[in-house]
Design a protein around this motif. Structure first.
Motif, short mmCIF file in Angstrom:
data_model
loop_
_atom_site.label_atom_id
_atom_site.label_comp_id
_atom_site.label_asym_id
_atom_site.label_seq_id
_atom_site.Cartn_x
_atom_site.Cartn_y
_atom_site.Cartn_z
N ARG A 7 29.22 35.21 12.51
CA ARG A 7 29.34 36.63 12.87
C ARG A 7 30.80 37.06 12.98
O ARG A 7 31.14 38.17 12.58
N GLY A 8 31.64 36.20 13.49
CA GLY A 8 33.06 36.52 13.55
C GLY A 8 33.66 36.68 12.17
O GLY A 8 34.41 37.62 11.90
N ALA A 66 25.75 45.73 11.37
CA ALA A 66 25.44 46.93 12.13
C ALA A 66 26.57 47.27 13.10
O ALA A 66 26.98 48.44 13.21
N VAL A 67 27.08 46.27 13.79
CA VAL A 67 28.17 46.51 14.73
C VAL A 67 29.41 47.00 14.00
O VAL A 67 30.09 47.94 14.43
N CYS A 68 29.69 46.40 12.85
CA CYS A 68 30.86 46.83 12.07
C CYS A 68 30.68 48.23 11.50
O CYS A 68 31.65 48.96 11.33
N GLY A 69 29.45 48.63 11.25
CA GLY A 69 29.20 50.01 10.84
C GLY A 69 29.60 50.98 11.92
O GLY A 69 30.19 52.03 11.65
N TRP A 93 37.05 43.74 3.11
CA TRP A 93 36.72 42.73 2.10
C TRP A 93 35.28 42.27 2.30
O TRP A 93 35.02 41.16 2.75
N PRO A 94 34.30 43.13 1.98
CA PRO A 94 32.90 42.76 2.20
C PRO A 94 32.44 41.59 1.33
O PRO A 94 31.45 40.95 1.64
N GLU A 95 33.19 41.28 0.29
CA GLU A 95 32.86 40.12 -0.54
C GLU A 95 32.96 38.83 0.27
O GLU A 95 32.38 37.80 -0.09
N GLY A 96 33.72 38.87 1.36
CA GLY A 96 33.85 37.71 2.23
C GLY A 96 32.52 37.26 2.80
O GLY A 96 32.33 36.08 3.12
N ILE A 101 34.40 42.52 7.04
CA ILE A 101 34.08 43.94 6.90
C ILE A 101 35.22 44.81 7.41
O ILE A 101 35.62 45.78 6.75
N LEU A 102 35.73 44.49 8.58
CA LEU A 102 36.80 45.32 9.15
C LEU A 102 38.09 45.23 8.35
O LEU A 102 38.89 46.17 8.36
#
Length: 171
Positions: free
Chosen positions: A109-110, A161-164, A120-123, A116-117
């Motif tokens: 999760r980290g 969801a949290v990152c959204g 780099w969502p490919e991560g 995301i933050l």
């Protein structure tokens, strides 16, 4: 509204500690955390992009809420998957075939939150691939693949969801 969103994110960071109390069922912590996240989302939808200290607080609180809040969410998902009624305080879950899942979930999760933050969502794909390859030898044990899929999916969806919500404050 920015302050309200940050306060709600702060509640989402610390509410999972309710799941650690033996007198309360695990769903209480998950419900309070989810409600706080919903409040943060509503408040974030009515704010201008954050700057300065609020920017730093948003990044830290979003990452912490993603990391801490996923644990109770995963436990609730496992309970639903086992179709067990909630008869009161949760006993210690029986050990599953996959050891170290809680620590791996926190790291997962980290990593998802930071990816995301950081834009780099490919991560997420890299994290999922590494986790899948590391767990591959264990996935043939009874119930292991089900535990892996439910835990990973719940964990990653929670972090997203949290990152959204965090991104709603950032943009």
């Amino acid at each position: 509204m920015t302050v309200l969103a940050l306060v709600c994110l702060g509640i989402a960071v610390f509410a999972p500690a309710l799941s650690l109390r033996p007198a309360l069922p695990v769903w209480v912590g998950a419900a309070v955390t989810s409600t706080a996240l919903g409040g943060a989302a509503l408040a974030a939808s009515a704010t201008a992009p954050v700057q300065g200290v609020a920017l730093a607080a948003t990044l830290v609180l979003t990452t912490l809420a993603a990391v801490t809040g996923g644990g109770p969410a995963v436990l609730v998902a496992f309970r639903i998957a086992r179709r067990q009624p909630d008869a009161g305080p949760d006993p210690a879950p029986p050990p599953g075939p996959l050891r170290g899942g809680r620590v791996i979930g926190v790291l997962e999760r980290g990593g998802v939150a930071v990816s995301i933050l950081a834009g780099w969502p490919e991560g997420i794909a890299v994290i999922m691939a590494v986790k899948g390859l590391a767990r591959y030898p264990e996935l043939r044990e009874p119930n292991a693949s089900e535990q892996f899929i439910i835990g990973t999916a719940t964990s990653v969806l929670w972090a997203c969801a949290v990152c959204g919500v965090g991104n709603a404050l950032l943009t």
